[in-house]
Motif scaffolding. Structure first.
Motif, short mmCIF file in Angstrom:
data_model
loop_
_atom_site.label_atom_id
_atom_site.label_comp_id
_atom_site.label_asym_id
_atom_site.label_seq_id
_atom_site.Cartn_x
_atom_site.Cartn_y
_atom_site.Cartn_z
N TRP A 46 84.16 28.93 74.43
CA TRP A 46 83.10 29.91 74.15
C TRP A 46 82.54 29.76 72.75
CZ3 TRP A 46 80.09 32.90 76.97
CH2 TRP A 46 80.44 33.14 78.29
N SER A 47 83.34 29.26 71.82
CA SER A 47 82.80 29.09 70.46
C SER A 47 81.76 27.97 70.43
CB SER A 47 83.94 28.79 69.47
OG SER A 47 84.54 27.55 69.76
N MET A 48 81.81 27.05 71.40
CA MET A 48 80.82 25.98 71.48
C MET A 48 79.65 26.36 72.39
SD MET A 48 82.02 23.61 69.55
CE MET A 48 81.03 22.22 70.00
N GLU A 49 79.95 27.00 73.51
CA GLU A 49 78.92 27.31 74.51
C GLU A 49 78.21 28.64 74.23
OE1 GLU A 49 78.18 24.91 76.53
OE2 GLU A 49 79.92 23.76 75.90
N GLY A 50 78.91 29.59 73.67
CA GLY A 50 78.35 30.91 73.41
C GLY A 50 77.07 30.91 72.58
N PRO A 51 77.03 30.17 71.48
CA PRO A 51 75.81 30.16 70.67
C PRO A 51 74.59 29.56 71.39
CG PRO A 51 77.67 29.39 69.37
CD PRO A 51 78.14 29.51 70.78
N LYS A 52 74.81 28.88 72.49
CA LYS A 52 73.71 28.28 73.24
C LYS A 52 72.98 29.31 74.11
CE LYS A 52 76.11 23.84 73.72
NZ LYS A 52 76.71 22.91 74.70
N ILE A 53 73.59 30.46 74.34
CA ILE A 53 73.04 31.45 75.27
C ILE A 53 71.71 31.99 74.78
CG2 ILE A 53 73.41 33.70 76.36
CD1 ILE A 53 76.46 33.06 76.19
N SER A 54 71.64 32.42 73.54
CA SER A 54 70.41 33.02 73.02
C SER A 54 69.23 32.06 73.06
CB SER A 54 70.65 33.54 71.60
OG SER A 54 69.48 34.16 71.10
N PRO A 55 69.36 30.82 72.56
CA PRO A 55 68.23 29.89 72.67
C PRO A 55 67.88 29.56 74.11
CG PRO A 55 69.95 28.96 71.25
CD PRO A 55 70.45 30.25 71.78
N CYS A 56 68.88 29.51 74.98
CA CYS A 56 68.63 29.23 76.40
C CYS A 56 67.81 30.36 77.01
CB CYS A 56 69.96 29.07 77.13
SG CYS A 56 69.79 28.54 78.84
N LEU A 57 68.14 31.61 76.69
CA LEU A 57 67.39 32.75 77.18
C LEU A 57 65.97 32.75 76.63
CD1 LEU A 57 67.38 35.30 78.89
CD2 LEU A 57 68.32 36.55 76.96
N THR A 58 65.82 32.40 75.36
CA THR A 58 64.48 32.29 74.75
C THR A 58 63.65 31.23 75.47
OG1 THR A 58 65.33 33.00 72.60
CG2 THR A 58 63.24 31.81 72.61
N ASN A 59 64.26 30.06 75.72
CA ASN A 59 63.55 28.99 76.43
C ASN A 59 63.19 29.41 77.85
OD1 ASN A 59 63.57 27.23 74.27
ND2 ASN A 59 65.52 26.31 74.86
N HIS A 60 64.10 30.14 78.49
CA HIS A 60 63.82 30.61 79.84
C HIS A 60 62.63 31.58 79.84
CE1 HIS A 60 64.36 32.07 83.89
NE2 HIS A 60 64.41 33.30 83.43
N ASN A 61 62.63 32.50 78.89
CA ASN A 61 61.52 33.47 78.81
C ASN A 61 60.19 32.78 78.52
OD1 ASN A 61 63.19 35.63 79.41
ND2 ASN A 61 63.63 36.06 77.27
N LYS A 62 60.22 31.77 77.64
CA LYS A 62 59.00 31.00 77.35
C LYS A 62 58.53 30.26 78.60
CE LYS A 62 59.77 30.19 72.41
NZ LYS A 62 60.04 29.16 71.39
N ALA A 63 59.46 29.69 79.35
CA ALA A 63 59.11 28.97 80.58
C ALA A 63 58.52 29.92 81.61
CB ALA A 63 60.34 28.27 81.15
N GLU A 64 59.09 31.11 81.72
CA GLU A 64 58.55 32.11 82.65
C GLU A 64 57.12 32.50 82.26
OE1 GLU A 64 59.99 33.68 85.52
OE2 GLU A 64 61.32 31.97 85.34
N GLU A 65 56.90 32.68 80.98
CA GLU A 65 55.56 33.03 80.50
C GLU A 65 54.59 31.88 80.75
OE1 GLU A 65 52.48 35.19 79.28
OE2 GLU A 65 54.51 35.98 79.53
N ALA A 66 55.03 30.67 80.49
CA ALA A 66 54.18 29.49 80.74
C ALA A 66 53.86 29.37 82.22
CB ALA A 66 54.87 28.23 80.23
N MET A 67 54.81 29.72 83.07
CA MET A 67 54.58 29.67 84.51
C MET A 67 53.50 30.67 84.92
SD MET A 67 57.40 29.80 87.59
CE MET A 67 57.78 31.53 87.40
#
Length: 122
Positions: A46-67
């Motif tokens: 989790w110390s390696m994967e956990g910090p990836k969650i926030s940018p992943c959610l940001t990228n997902h939201n940007k992709a949804e908006e772009a869609m």
């Protein structure tokens, strides 16, 4: 005697819900610190994967908006497409009749002219 249920866990299939769940787990894991039972995992950290969650959610939201923006552009495109398709087809027919003896001239207009003879299917 009490009956014990197996406690099936349903993981979200929706990406947004999955990322929000991952964020909650990560926050609880961080709050528990060294006492977190998630430290026992062997394959993932989790110390390696956990910090990836926030940018992943940001990228997902940007992709949804772009869609959504892309859907709007496709809708606008689709409004004009039938008339453009019709004028291209009519132009091809007109030019083919004008240049009936030499249809290769339609290539100058950008049309692909296939003058190979059709082979009968056996």
């Amino acid at each position: 005697m009490a009956t014990r249920t197996p406690g099936r866990i349903k993981l979200p299939s929706n990406v947004t819900d999955l990322l929000e769940l991952a964020n909650k787990i990560y926050e609880k894991h961080q709050a528990d610190g060294a006492a977190s039972p998630l430290n026992a995992q062997q394959d993932y950290d989790w110390s390696m994967e956990g910090p990836k969650i926030s940018p992943c959610l940001t990228n997902h939201n940007k992709a949804e908006e772009a869609m959504k923006v892309a859907e709007r552009f496709y809708k606008e495109r689709d409004n004009d497409l039938p008339a453009i398709r019709a004028i291209v087809q009519n132009s091809a027919q007109l030019l083919k009749s004008v240049y009936a003896k030499n249809p290769k001239v339609l290539g100058d207009y950008g049309f692909v002219v296939d003058d190979t003879k059709k082979v009968k299917k056996s």
